[in-house]
Motif scaffolding. Structure first.
Motif, short mmCIF file in Angstrom:
data_model
loop_
_atom_site.label_atom_id
_atom_site.label_comp_id
_atom_site.label_asym_id
_atom_site.label_seq_id
_atom_site.Cartn_x
_atom_site.Cartn_y
_atom_site.Cartn_z
N ARG A 186 2.60 -16.64 101.49
CA ARG A 186 4.08 -15.48 101.97
C ARG A 186 3.59 -14.12 102.05
O ARG A 186 4.27 -13.53 102.87
CB ARG A 186 4.50 -15.76 99.97
N ILE A 187 2.44 -13.56 101.71
CA ILE A 187 1.72 -12.34 101.66
C ILE A 187 1.60 -12.32 103.40
O ILE A 187 1.65 -11.22 104.40
CB ILE A 187 0.87 -12.12 101.20
N LYS A 188 0.78 -13.60 103.95
CA LYS A 188 0.22 -13.46 105.17
C LYS A 188 1.46 -13.77 106.29
O LYS A 188 1.73 -12.24 107.33
CB LYS A 188 -0.38 -14.93 105.54
N LEU A 196 1.67 -17.63 97.12
CA LEU A 196 1.68 -16.21 97.46
C LEU A 196 0.72 -15.82 98.44
O LEU A 196 1.30 -15.11 99.37
CB LEU A 196 1.56 -15.60 95.60
N ARG A 197 -0.09 -16.64 98.84
CA ARG A 197 -1.66 -16.08 99.98
C ARG A 197 -0.43 -16.16 101.30
O ARG A 197 -0.87 -15.64 101.81
CB ARG A 197 -2.03 -16.75 99.34
N LEU A 212 -0.24 -20.06 93.20
CA LEU A 212 -1.62 -18.93 94.48
C LEU A 212 -0.72 -18.67 95.47
O LEU A 212 -1.43 -17.80 95.91
CB LEU A 212 -2.22 -18.91 93.57
N HIS A 213 -1.87 -20.34 95.72
CA HIS A 213 -1.74 -20.08 96.99
C HIS A 213 -0.44 -20.24 97.72
O HIS A 213 -0.73 -19.22 99.26
CB HIS A 213 -2.40 -21.81 97.11
#
Lengths: 331, 331, 331
Positions: free
Chosen positions: A321-323, A318-319, A315-316
């Motif tokens: 990657r969104i950033k 993924l964040r 999850l970390h």
């Protein structure tokens, strides 16, 4: 006596009776299962449908359902129908059920099979059930009942009008050890347990004695079955805790809290008054504001859970990657 | 008798023996630890390697492994080797172990230290262990055994051929209170507990009595240790529940279900037949379809967990950010 | 005796006394609650502030706090103040508390209300508390104490210097059944439980007997209350497990591990030496490397939890959407 009239109920508990006070009630039942000689209750207006369809001889209702209830048949109208019903169960136990007198040993105030130390103090109105152990220096308050097979350890104090169910252990040692190289050195638990008045403790629940000072359960606390209360814990007035919960050592829980079944409260925390913890939730830090708190993994079919649980471990990432996507130049 | 021949085993339990029926067996053991006078079993074809390497005097196998087993040495071939092995443990207990006759008080049908109310009913073929309490109106069925220190509360009924382990509490009060301002008013628990036939209940497990009607455990249910079963619960036929699970009040669990250790099933839910819940899973809503359901947080090293758990609290925000990125104009 | 001098403490336990050895100590207390006749301790340099403000008559400190401690008042300096304090609690119990001699039945070595089988073996220096059950073939080692209402089942062996708290059940049947169509066939549990030396087991904790071989608890293990240890489990030397944890069958836990309260370790796993599991964590696979492992859902206010939990069920989908965004052509 195996039944009670509606008049007798209203005479004892109040409420406004609509119907024939002479009707004899032979049992309490839910709306669905009640028959013409049963009394039932409904507190939530959402159940109006079930109220109308019930075959109960009489129904206890609040003001908002009184119209529908009167149309259906006999009813007792009261401001707090659930509370009224609770008192009705007590009336039932005290009158109808007690018609079956206790016989033989079971009726003794201190059951002869109980082991009560000569230096323990049991109030003359208290009851100690079969095969209980009350150790040296322990005190059992007025009107308190220990059901069968309860242990109250050395110097522990139980207040008045408490009810401790079978298998309860009050005053086992708290879990305290100091590391000594690879082994553990026992920290003798020199405190005791102090339990207030009107406390109920469920079957096989354990409340450990304090390390230096006492573990404290305040007045009106209700503990369900198989709960662990660690050493030096303090549980505030009227807090209710459901089954299988665990409260680790040196935590203070406020008054008027509710804690759901299987919840775990870690040690050395402070929980404010009026905090409500959902079932199976882990409390890992102090809670300063009243409110409703939750934390458990939502149920899913196993295959979906496996997929989501695997992704959760990234999850970390993924964040991140969104950033990165957000920082990219837009067209 | 401290051993039994292969012929005697096959005579009692069936199966096709390959080898010398005169071989005396002195113990049951796993494939790895078995020696030449032990009997072992293997049910899963994946363990063929271990089968071939085993030093067991005889191995119980299914048809698919019979070739490899015969090549290795003595074996008994049967359709369901695991079930055969279960029956072999029973044969062992009944014949070899019982060669050590019970002596003294331990052999009594109702142990003299047990407290059985004069108005309780214990079947002449039932056994009540040391320091048990059987309260007024309770019934213990034929062939049922209460091990030491079991409580069966007032009016609770235990069926035939049940086994209740030490510390079990049947029929403590359900956890029922009506709020009355800041305090709680007790709802007397007027129901009892009804337990069917062939039920096994593990050490220190609790089954509470119902509020109005009975809590019901149907035939063939198996409960492990330290389980909490709340009031008004119904558990269907042959359902098995592992240790430390909690079933909250008024929930109905279907037949042929399995519930893993430490699982929590919330109250007032309906679980269909044939539902399998993983260990440590929280069931927070009714389940209508058979299947395998899971919900627990996956284990990780603590640092990764901390990072992911922190991000988890922003998960909803992450979704919004993804949505926004998706809605942006593409080049 | 209701007090002890500082000189006597140092004579018994060592350490460097700064102050008047004649000061009489009447109790042990925390820094905050201690008065001029109490002794307290501090092991963490972070608590220097509380040390300086404490009214304790004497404080046990490590070398790093000795300067501040000497300035404040009397102190005992020792390399391991927490360990020193543990030993001080033992000294206290052995001298000051024992000044109250046990009277009556409570002082018996085997309490007359205990049910000890004629074929069980209890070491002459062991103590068996009120209403315990020690079954045929069980062995209780030298200096071991069973508090009230403990069960030690057939053939189970408890080592030396162990302490088993009230309600403990050693040697109930493991949870073993073979499916037979819709019903379960019992697998008789033919093993026993072997518990090493210096083991402490908390109230109402259960350790099941093995199916074929024994369940083993090695020397120095500490188990808190309400823990379930399944059949065939092995727990390594000096491992400590907090309350409400569950260890499923056939799992091996290494030495020098710690397992937090309410943790669940699934069955048939191998946990290495020196593994530390956080509270309420589910261990669903073997752990081969020492370290600190965690897995529980973080607490949140209920509304935020609901939102995030709902999104969690789409986590896998979110990852796919991020992947897609990443693969789109950039401007």
């Amino acid at each position: 006596m195996s039944e009670i009239s509606l008049s007798a109920i209203v005479a004892a508990l109040g409420g406004q009776l609509h119907g024939d006070g002479g009707l004899q009630i032979c049992g309490l039942a839910s709306l669905e299962s009640a028959g013409p000689n049963h009394i039932s209750f409904v507190s939530n207006p959402r159940y109006q449908q079930q109220l109308v369809g019930s075959k109960a001889g009489c129904v206890v209702v609040g003001p908002s359902l009184s119209g529908a209830a009167v149309q259906r048949g006999f009813c007792i109208v009261t401001d707090q129908p659930y509370l009224y019903f609770a008192r009705l169960t007590q009336l039932w136990r005290a009158t109808v059920r007690s018609a079956r007198p206790p016989k033989g040993l079971a009726g003794a105030v201190i059951h002869p099979s109980a082991v009560v130390d000569a230096e323990a103090s049991v109030h003359p109105t208290a009851r100690v059930g079969a095969l209980c152990v009350v150790e040296r220096g322990a005190q059992i308050g007025a009107g308190t009942e220990l059901k069968a097979r309860v242990t109250v350890g050395e110097d522990c104090v139980i207040g008045a009008r408490c009810l401790l169910h079978s298998g309860v252990v009050i005053g086992a040692d708290g879990f305290g050890f100091a590391p000594d190289g690879e082994r553990w050195e026992k920290i003798e638990q020199l405190g005791a347990v102090r339990i207030g008045d009107d406390v109920e403790i469920g079957a096989n629940t354990c409340v450990d004695r304090g390390a230096l000072q006492d573990t404290v359960i305040e007045d009106g606390v209700k503990l369900d079955n198989l709960i662990q209360v660690g050493h030096n814990v303090r549980i505030g007035r009227n807090t209710a805790i459901a089954g299988c919960a665990g409260i680790a050592g040196s935590t203070t829980i406020g008054a008027q809290c509710t804690i759901g079944g299987g919840a775990v409260v870690l040690g050395h925390l402070q929980i404010a008054d009026g905090v409500h913890i959902s079932a199976a939730t882990v409390v890992s830090k102090s809670i300063k504001k009243p409110g409703h708190y939750t934390g458990f993994f939502p149920l899913d079919d196993n295959a979906s859970w496996e997929r989501n649980a695997a992704t959760l471990k990234q999850l970390h990432t993924l964040r991140e990657r969104i950033k990165k996507l957000e920082s990219e130049p837009k067209p």
